[in-house]
Write an enzyme that holds these catalytic residues in place. Structure first.
Site, PDB file in Angstrom:
ATOM      1  N   GLU A  86       0.842  -1.179   0.026  1.00  0.00           N
ATOM      2  CA  GLU A  86       0.090  -0.029   0.045  1.00  0.00           C
ATOM      3  C   GLU A  86       0.841   1.273  -0.105  1.00  0.00           C
ATOM      4  O   GLU A  86       0.499   2.455  -0.540  1.00  0.00           O
ATOM      5  CB  GLU A  86      -0.979  -0.052   1.266  1.00  0.00           C
ATOM      6  CG  GLU A  86      -2.178   0.478   0.866  1.00  0.00           C
ATOM      7  CD  GLU A  86      -3.370   0.107   1.924  1.00  0.00           C
ATOM      8  OE1 GLU A  86      -3.162   0.551   3.229  1.00  0.00           O
ATOM      9  OE2 GLU A  86      -4.323  -0.385   1.369  1.00  0.00           O
ATOM     10  N   HIS A 134       8.933 -26.781   0.780  1.00  0.00           N
ATOM     11  CA  HIS A 134       8.077 -27.755   0.279  1.00  0.00           C
ATOM     12  C   HIS A 134       6.948 -27.372  -0.634  1.00  0.00           C
ATOM     13  O   HIS A 134       6.124 -28.078  -1.169  1.00  0.00           O
ATOM     14  CB  HIS A 134       7.570 -28.944   1.064  1.00  0.00           C
ATOM     15  CG  HIS A 134       8.714 -29.475   1.878  1.00  0.00           C
ATOM     16  ND1 HIS A 134       9.303 -30.729   1.665  1.00  0.00           N
ATOM     17  CD2 HIS A 134       9.462 -29.032   2.861  1.00  0.00           C
ATOM     18  CE1 HIS A 134      10.171 -31.104   2.451  1.00  0.00           C
ATOM     19  NE2 HIS A 134      10.387 -30.031   3.167  1.00  0.00           N
ATOM     20  N   LYS A 193     -14.239   1.397  -2.988  1.00  0.00           N
ATOM     21  CA  LYS A 193     -15.031   1.552  -1.804  1.00  0.00           C
ATOM     22  C   LYS A 193     -16.350   2.159  -2.365  1.00  0.00           C
ATOM     23  O   LYS A 193     -17.481   2.032  -1.787  1.00  0.00           O
ATOM     24  CB  LYS A 193     -14.206   2.306  -1.195  1.00  0.00           C
ATOM     25  CG  LYS A 193     -13.210   1.832  -0.278  1.00  0.00           C
ATOM     26  CD  LYS A 193     -12.666   2.836   0.771  1.00  0.00           C
ATOM     27  CE  LYS A 193     -11.622   2.263   1.458  1.00  0.00           C
ATOM     28  NZ  LYS A 193     -10.793   3.093   2.621  1.00  0.00           N
TER      29      LYS A 193
END
EC number: 5.3.1.9
Lengths: 431, 431
Positions: free
Chosen positions: A272, A293, A404
């Site tokens: 951000e 792994h 938003k």
């Protein structure tokens, strides 16, 4: 804090940075250091975050939450920077006197599972929203408040808030006389961990809040005008140099399960703050030894577009591996899980270097309050330095606003052009 | 399974793939489909994984673990592909009749915390290692066995194993007459979820094992010689095309907390299968809506080197948001957390498209056994198709051997040249 960037040098890795380039870069680090220190001293927006270890009053935090100090659980209701710091500190320091939980999503199934598992009458709730209007946080808080009421618990006795001067959450705190903290001025959410935002759950858990802040102060005192003298600057500078040379991904791989959340916090801080203007490393969260792994094949044999940041405490509690006469396993018996983990750390570091992939080693003394406070502070410093070197606006996040507004429009919270774009989606559906 | 690749088209996104290019690619998909189906039918190494839904016998799994079916907890001891599938299934389907835990690291602190929290006398342990010599797994198993013995629990009554024909774990199972499954032949660990490796904990939890396998069979039946007719191929093909056009990172972002582990499983599948020859997308695990407040800034404003894969169930249980008269929040009250989450899903999808960043929508009907089985199977198909199109060796992981030998040498388990490289590390230390 100890940094080793030997495996990021051009003599070892591709991409890598030469010592001559680091020397030239160091002049810019010195200038950025002046800018940063001035910003701290003047409490400028963003830079003020690095003054939190001096500004935050541990005793005030502890006194304010004292009525909730005997809670069996503490629930943070927030999202993004309002939740990740608290979760990171609580995970790094362990359970303490109370279990720490977070509601930082709006998943109905997840929320129900958290609430069903909590002893609500013994749970402290910390609601964090600067504006007091964050949709996810306030929706969750309404749900929590109702669950408490239905369980016969007086939510006003169990709730503490951190919010701005105005807004619905502030009004609610005043109406019900809730313990309330101010969000620290000039501090973006993702830099707020060393304020009440990150410290309230730790205080309720009985962790050493003063120690966390002392760790931050040690980071402040370690600031120096050369990347060779300050590990936080060294890390920020080498990430900047490697990004420019093609390492557009930064894999943060702690070798300590308690730091798994720290990798999430770092990912927000890095993405951000630096993800701007077509720049910014993509943070990738990994965990050693597990992800050897899972991801190591790609790191060694895939594109050379990564730097791997290996993190570990130098000291950790042990757990003996019992001796065994099982054939082929006797070399493990009588050792310790920590010894095995550290051997894997060093083996992975060497295996990345053998594949010419740049990697960096970050170590803290131990996973205690001072160590964790120092680590978090130093990563903030590294991020801010990288932002200075990149000439981006480290402390804003303008690109998240579009979504938003669209979500709010979709939910009937107002007229927003962005919501109309949702309906116009291009489709190519395959069933 | 529903796939929508409209937002990955060149008309929307940069990088993007044109419809004409997809049409050309579809000829190669048809040929790859023949290769894959032949491989399944002939049970060839790797391709044999896609026959597991037919090969695995749900009743046999359930009968074998029946003596442990009343356990309160089930602990998987494994690492990588021996643990991630089981953890993914158990997380996706919820708690069921027993809590599911995993020891898939060798962190002494983490191991102690897990063991301290478990009711050992009511815990079933599933130890998974093909070779029976995996250092992390066997070290953990030695620790678990000792903890049980110290707690007065007969570990031989509480342990089931999945392993190969030979090796220490097979010998131990025979010596103590433990219930034991064979690792399925021709199936690399990361493709083994629809065998006992992934299904034993689910069976102990009382989940619908037959349903998981039925979901896999539905995926098998959906295979068709065109990317336009088979969502799994559509996804693999579009990821391949986008990687070639610059989307070297694949962000997997489920909007369901129960799928958070699925993102880990996908990351292993994608990285270890395709991370070869300087190719392979870097998988990045994200979680909606949470990471909108963490990563979305970077996705929208950073480099265009990513595709974002948004995943959600079309149907999910609800959790009502209580009505409220708090000013500015009334639009939330009376809605549902799920409605809010779905609005954020669509808003994020549109916000990525508005920023020209390629993204793909993957939906399943619901997070039930059949839906989860289908999702896992289809992702394996997508991965195998991408490997065919890339001409890489999808089913091997040669690059991880170097580090294993180095670690073993460091621990005194033999003489390995790789261990000597560790001592020769280039250093540039900053304190």
């Amino acid at each position: 804090m100890y940094l080793d960037i030997g495996n990021a040098l051009a003599s070892v890795a591709t991409p890598g940075v030469s010592r001559a380039s680091l020397d030239r870069l160091d002049d810019r680090v010195a200038r950025a250091h002046e800018r940063i220190v001035d910003g701290i001293d003047d409490r400028e927006f963003g830079y003020a975050s690095l003054a939190l270890p001096e500004r935050t009053d541990a005793a005030h935090v502890e006194e304010t939450v004292a009525p909730l100090a005997d809670s069996e659980a503490v629930l943070t209701v927030g999202i993004g920077g309002s939740a990740l710091g608290a979760a990171t500190v609580s995970a790094a320091l362990g359970r303490g006197a109370a279990d720490a939980h977070v509601l930082d999503n709006v998943d109905p199934q997840g929320a129900s599972e958290v609430l069903d598992a909590l002893p609500l009458e013994e749970t402290a709730v910390h609601v964090v929203s600067r504006s007091g209007t964050t949709a996810e946080t306030l929706a969750n808080f309404l749900v929590v408040r109702e669950a408490m009421t239905e369980a016969g618990v007086d939510w006003t006795e169990r709730t503490v808030v951190t919010t701005g001067e105005d807004g619905p959450l502030r009004a609610l705190a005043e109406e019900h006389d809730l313990p309330a903290f101010d969000v620290p001025e000039g501090v973006p959410g993702r830099f707020s961990v060393l304020s009440s935002v990150g410290l309230v759950p730790a205080a309720i858990q009985g962790h050493d809040v003063a120690g966390l802040l002392a760790g931050g102060r040690a980071g402040r005192e370690a600031l120096a005008p050369s990347l060779y003298d300050c590990p936080a600057y060294g890390y920020g500078a080498v990430c900047y140099a490697l990004e420019n040379r093609g390492a557009t991904t930064n894999v943060l791989m702690p070798y300590a399960e308690r730091l798994e959340y720290f990798a999430e916090w770092f990912a927000q801080l890095w993405a951000e703050s630096l993800g701007k203007d077509g720049l910014g490393q993509t943070p990738v969260r990994a965990l050693g030894a597990t992800d050897q792994h899972s991801q190591l094949q790609l790191y060694r044999a895939g594109r050379h577009d990564k730097v791997v940041t290996l993190v570990r405490p130098r000291d950790r509690p042990g757990r003996a591996i019992p001796g065994t006469d099982i054939e082929g396993l006797s070399y493990l018996g009588g050792s310790d899980l920590g010894t095995l983990l550290d051997a894997e750390f060093e083996a992975t570091e060497a295996s990345l270097a053998a594949a010419d992939l740049p990697n960096v080693r970050l170590e803290l003394d131990a996973l205690d309050a001072e160590g964790v406070g120092r680590l978090l502070y130093d990563m903030e410093v590294a991020c801010i330095l990288a932002g200075e070197l990149m000439d981006v606006s480290t402390f804003t996040q303008p690109a998240v606003e579009w979504g938003k507004r669209a979500a709010r429009g979709l939910l009937g919270g107002g007229d927003f052009a962005e919501a109309e774009a949702v309906a116009g989606k291009e489709r190519l559906e395959i069933e």
